[in-house]
Design a protein around this motif. Structure first.
Motif, PDB file in Angstrom:
ATOM      1  N   LEU A  42       0.849  -1.183   0.000  1.00 12.11           N
ATOM      2  CA  LEU A  42       0.000   0.000   0.000  1.00 12.11           C
ATOM      3  C   LEU A  42       0.892   1.242   0.000  1.00 12.11           C
ATOM      4  O   LEU A  42       1.894   1.298   0.709  1.00 12.11           O
ATOM      5  CB  LEU A  42      -0.897   0.012   1.231  1.00 12.11           C
ATOM      6  N   PRO A  43       0.545   2.262  -0.789  1.00 14.41           N
ATOM      7  CA  PRO A  43       1.395   3.460  -0.847  1.00 14.41           C
ATOM      8  C   PRO A  43       1.542   4.143   0.504  1.00 14.41           C
ATOM      9  O   PRO A  43       0.637   4.118   1.342  1.00 14.41           O
ATOM     10  CB  PRO A  43       0.659   4.362  -1.841  1.00 14.41           C
ATOM     11  N   ALA A  44       2.685   4.781   0.687  1.00 19.43           N
ATOM     12  CA  ALA A  44       2.980   5.425   1.964  1.00 19.43           C
ATOM     13  C   ALA A  44       1.971   6.511   2.304  1.00 19.43           C
ATOM     14  O   ALA A  44       1.646   6.724   3.480  1.00 19.43           O
ATOM     15  CB  ALA A  44       4.391   6.011   1.918  1.00 19.43           C
ATOM     16  N   ALA A  45       1.457   7.224   1.305  1.00 18.87           N
ATOM     17  CA  ALA A  45       0.503   8.302   1.568  1.00 18.87           C
ATOM     18  C   ALA A  45      -0.740   7.782   2.278  1.00 18.87           C
ATOM     19  O   ALA A  45      -1.299   8.463   3.150  1.00 18.87           O
ATOM     20  CB  ALA A  45       0.110   8.990   0.266  1.00 18.87           C
ATOM     21  N   PHE A  46      -1.168   6.593   1.924  1.00 14.72           N
ATOM     22  CA  PHE A  46      -2.330   5.976   2.577  1.00 14.72           C
ATOM     23  C   PHE A  46      -2.046   5.743   4.054  1.00 14.72           C
ATOM     24  O   PHE A  46      -2.823   6.147   4.924  1.00 14.72           O
ATOM     25  CB  PHE A  46      -2.659   4.659   1.862  1.00 14.72           C
ATOM     26  N   ARG A  47      -0.932   5.106   4.338  1.00 18.56           N
ATOM     27  CA  ARG A  47      -0.611   4.772   5.732  1.00 18.56           C
ATOM     28  C   ARG A  47      -0.379   6.034   6.565  1.00 18.56           C
ATOM     29  O   ARG A  47      -0.819   6.142   7.708  1.00 18.56           O
ATOM     30  CB  ARG A  47       0.602   3.853   5.789  1.00 18.56           C
ATOM     31  N   THR A  48       0.316   7.024   5.985  1.00 16.64           N
ATOM     32  CA  THR A  48       0.604   8.262   6.714  1.00 16.64           C
ATOM     33  C   THR A  48      -0.676   9.013   7.045  1.00 16.64           C
ATOM     34  O   THR A  48      -0.871   9.476   8.172  1.00 16.64           O
ATOM     35  CB  THR A  48       1.537   9.154   5.888  1.00 16.64           C
ATOM     36  N   LEU A 176     -15.630  18.189 -11.984  1.00 15.16           N
ATOM     37  CA  LEU A 176     -16.539  17.175 -11.459  1.00 15.16           C
ATOM     38  C   LEU A 176     -16.810  17.357  -9.975  1.00 15.16           C
ATOM     39  O   LEU A 176     -17.960  17.271  -9.518  1.00 15.16           O
ATOM     40  CB  LEU A 176     -15.963  15.771 -11.689  1.00 15.16           C
ATOM     41  N   LEU A 177     -15.742  17.610  -9.204  1.00 21.77           N
ATOM     42  CA  LEU A 177     -15.871  17.562  -7.750  1.00 21.77           C
ATOM     43  C   LEU A 177     -16.080  18.927  -7.097  1.00 21.77           C
ATOM     44  O   LEU A 177     -16.687  19.009  -6.025  1.00 21.77           O
ATOM     45  CB  LEU A 177     -14.640  16.892  -7.152  1.00 21.77           C
ATOM     46  N   ALA A 178     -15.595  19.997  -7.703  1.00 18.90           N
ATOM     47  CA  ALA A 178     -15.639  21.308  -7.060  1.00 18.90           C
ATOM     48  C   ALA A 178     -17.041  21.803  -6.713  1.00 18.90           C
ATOM     49  O   ALA A 178     -17.189  22.558  -5.743  1.00 18.90           O
ATOM     50  CB  ALA A 178     -14.916  22.341  -7.924  1.00 18.90           C
ATOM     51  N   PRO A 179     -18.088  21.427  -7.440  1.00 20.06           N
ATOM     52  CA  PRO A 179     -19.408  21.893  -7.014  1.00 20.06           C
ATOM     53  C   PRO A 179     -19.804  21.437  -5.607  1.00 20.06           C
ATOM     54  O   PRO A 179     -20.614  22.104  -4.954  1.00 20.06           O
ATOM     55  CB  PRO A 179     -20.346  21.294  -8.076  1.00 20.06           C
ATOM     56  N   HIS A 180     -19.227  20.336  -5.136  1.00 21.15           N
ATOM     57  CA  HIS A 180     -19.618  19.796  -3.836  1.00 21.15           C
ATOM     58  C   HIS A 180     -18.448  19.632  -2.857  1.00 21.15           C
ATOM     59  O   HIS A 180     -18.674  19.384  -1.674  1.00 21.15           O
ATOM     60  CB  HIS A 180     -20.289  18.431  -4.021  1.00 21.15           C
ATOM     61  N   PHE A 181     -17.216  19.758  -3.351  1.00 14.75           N
ATOM     62  CA  PHE A 181     -16.038  19.496  -2.519  1.00 14.75           C
ATOM     63  C   PHE A 181     -15.003  20.606  -2.683  1.00 14.75           C
ATOM     64  O   PHE A 181     -14.928  21.252  -3.729  1.00 14.75           O
ATOM     65  CB  PHE A 181     -15.381  18.167  -2.917  1.00 14.75           C
ATOM     66  N   VAL A 182     -14.169  20.766  -1.656  1.00  9.12           N
ATOM     67  CA  VAL A 182     -13.012  21.658  -1.711  1.00  9.12           C
ATOM     68  C   VAL A 182     -11.761  20.795  -1.580  1.00  9.12           C
ATOM     69  O   VAL A 182     -11.639  20.011  -0.633  1.00  9.12           O
ATOM     70  CB  VAL A 182     -13.035  22.691  -0.572  1.00  9.12           C
ATOM     71  N   ARG A 183     -10.845  20.907  -2.519  1.00 13.51           N
ATOM     72  CA  ARG A 183      -9.624  20.114  -2.458  1.00 13.51           C
ATOM     73  C   ARG A 183      -8.667  20.717  -1.441  1.00 13.51           C
ATOM     74  O   ARG A 183      -8.328  21.890  -1.516  1.00 13.51           O
ATOM     75  CB  ARG A 183      -8.965  20.025  -3.825  1.00 13.51           C
ATOM     76  N   GLU A 184      -8.210  19.891  -0.508  1.00 16.93           N
ATOM     77  CA  GLU A 184      -7.295  20.347   0.543  1.00 16.93           C
ATOM     78  C   GLU A 184      -5.873  19.850   0.335  1.00 16.93           C
ATOM     79  O   GLU A 184      -4.933  20.466   0.843  1.00 16.93           O
ATOM     80  CB  GLU A 184      -7.805  19.875   1.908  1.00 16.93           C
ATOM     81  N   THR A 185      -5.711  18.738  -0.374  1.00 18.53           N
ATOM     82  CA  THR A 185      -4.389  18.135  -0.570  1.00 18.53           C
ATOM     83  C   THR A 185      -4.273  17.634  -2.003  1.00 18.53           C
ATOM     84  O   THR A 185      -5.230  17.070  -2.550  1.00 18.53           O
ATOM     85  CB  THR A 185      -4.180  16.947   0.393  1.00 18.53           C
ATOM     86  N   ASP A 186      -3.099  17.844  -2.603  1.00 16.63           N
ATOM     87  CA  ASP A 186      -2.832  17.339  -3.952  1.00 16.63           C
ATOM     88  C   ASP A 186      -1.333  17.074  -4.060  1.00 16.63           C
ATOM     89  O   ASP A 186      -0.551  17.974  -4.330  1.00 16.63           O
ATOM     90  CB  ASP A 186      -3.284  18.350  -5.005  1.00 16.63           C
ATOM     91  N   ASP A 187      -0.930  15.819  -3.817  1.00 24.22           N
ATOM     92  CA  ASP A 187       0.483  15.461  -3.774  1.00 24.22           C
ATOM     93  C   ASP A 187       0.810  14.373  -4.796  1.00 24.22           C
ATOM     94  O   ASP A 187      -0.001  13.469  -5.041  1.00 24.22           O
ATOM     95  CB  ASP A 187       0.867  14.936  -2.388  1.00 24.22           C
ATOM     96  N   ALA A 188       2.013  14.463  -5.363  1.00 25.80           N
ATOM     97  CA  ALA A 188       2.481  13.403  -6.254  1.00 25.80           C
ATOM     98  C   ALA A 188       2.705  12.123  -5.461  1.00 25.80           C
ATOM     99  O   ALA A 188       2.981  12.154  -4.256  1.00 25.80           O
ATOM    100  CB  ALA A 188       3.783  13.835  -6.929  1.00 25.80           C
ATOM    101  N   VAL A 189       2.572  10.995  -6.139  1.00 29.99           N
ATOM    102  CA  VAL A 189       2.774   9.674  -5.522  1.00 29.99           C
ATOM    103  C   VAL A 189       3.998   9.041  -6.170  1.00 29.99           C
ATOM    104  O   VAL A 189       4.049   8.876  -7.388  1.00 29.99           O
ATOM    105  CB  VAL A 189       1.534   8.775  -5.719  1.00 29.99           C
ATOM    106  N   SER A 190       4.964   8.678  -5.343  1.00 25.57           N
ATOM    107  CA  SER A 190       6.232   8.155  -5.874  1.00 25.57           C
ATOM    108  C   SER A 190       6.312   6.631  -5.817  1.00 25.57           C
ATOM    109  O   SER A 190       7.238   6.044  -6.388  1.00 25.57           O
ATOM    110  CB  SER A 190       7.414   8.750  -5.107  1.00 25.57           C
ATOM    111  N   ASP A 191       5.381   5.992  -5.110  1.00 25.44           N
ATOM    112  CA  ASP A 191       5.463   4.537  -4.942  1.00 25.44           C
ATOM    113  C   ASP A 191       4.209   3.835  -5.465  1.00 25.44           C
ATOM    114  O   ASP A 191       3.721   2.890  -4.873  1.00 25.44           O
ATOM    115  CB  ASP A 191       5.714   4.177  -3.476  1.00 25.44           C
TER     116      ASP A 191
END
Length: 214
Positions: A42-48, A176-191
């Motif tokens: 599982l990618p590190a971002a998930f566990r963190t 698609l998502l902005a009408p109902h959601f605000v994006r708080e995080t957007d990070d590249a995935v290296s693994d």
């Protein structure tokens, strides 16, 4: 549910990713390049992210073999995992033996819980859906995530060529998502797994309060 018998000129169900048959065939044959295969992959971002997130009600749509579901259940989250592929659910049942969550063989778009979820975890689900279904995905997420809750996970972004996986242009994802959601995080995935390498982004979207202005 799709009967598997195509109308004239249409591909059989086993060749259409909007049907359970398409995924049943791949799970049954073990052709699953999107599958982590073990908790260790599982990618590190998930566990963190989840290591620092309080226990809550979590939905995992398109759960596949459901390694993530088992991990979150063990961490104290109240997890519902679902997939419309019976073959996927059978594999999930085998590795989730004794867990405390709910595993459903069900259609995400028809899922009607008693209450919205605190968090929906996305991985290899949006990119498994044909593009014509993306507006339905956004509408369902808006319904299933409680106001103030989160849609968090891995999104496959890039030029919209073939698939699956069906990559999404970042601007289209925002639309698609902005009408109902605000994006708080957007990070590249290296693994990422090889099938997603270079195209996955770890994103967290917070559900807007219905009364809050955009």
């Amino acid at each position: 549910m799709d009967s598997g018998v195509p109308p004239s000129g249409q591909k059989p169900a086993s060749q259409r990713p909007e049907t359970p048959d398409f995924w049943d065939k791949r799970f049954a044959e073990g052709v699953m390049p999107w599958d982590a295969g073990s908790l260790e992959r599982l990618p590190a971002a998930f566990r963190t992210f989840f290591a620092g997130h309080p226990a809550c009600r979590v939905l995992i749509p398109g759960c596949g073999t459901a390694y993530e579901a088992g991990h979150l259940d063990a961490a104290g989250h109240r997890v519902t995992a679902l997939d419309f592929s019976r073959e996927a659910v059978l594999k999930a049942e085998a590795q989730l033996a004794g867990w405390g969550g709910k595993l459903l063989c069900a259609d995400f778009f028809a899922h009607a819980p008693e209450a919205a979820y605190d968090l929906v975890f996305e991985r290899a689900f949006l990119c498994a859906l044909p593009r014509k279904m993306w507006p339905d995905y956004a509408a369902a997420m808006a319904r299933l995530v409680a106001p103030g809750g989160l849609l968090a996970g891995f999104f496959v972004v890039g030029e919209e060529a073939g698939g699956p996986p069906f990559a999404i242009d970042p601007a289209r994802l925002e639309a698609l998502l902005a009408p109902h959601f605000v994006r708080e995080t957007d990070d590249a995935v290296s693994d990422s797994l090889p099938v997603f390498a270079g195209r996955e982004r770890w994103q967290v979207w917070r559900r807007r309060d219905a009364a809050a202005p955009r």
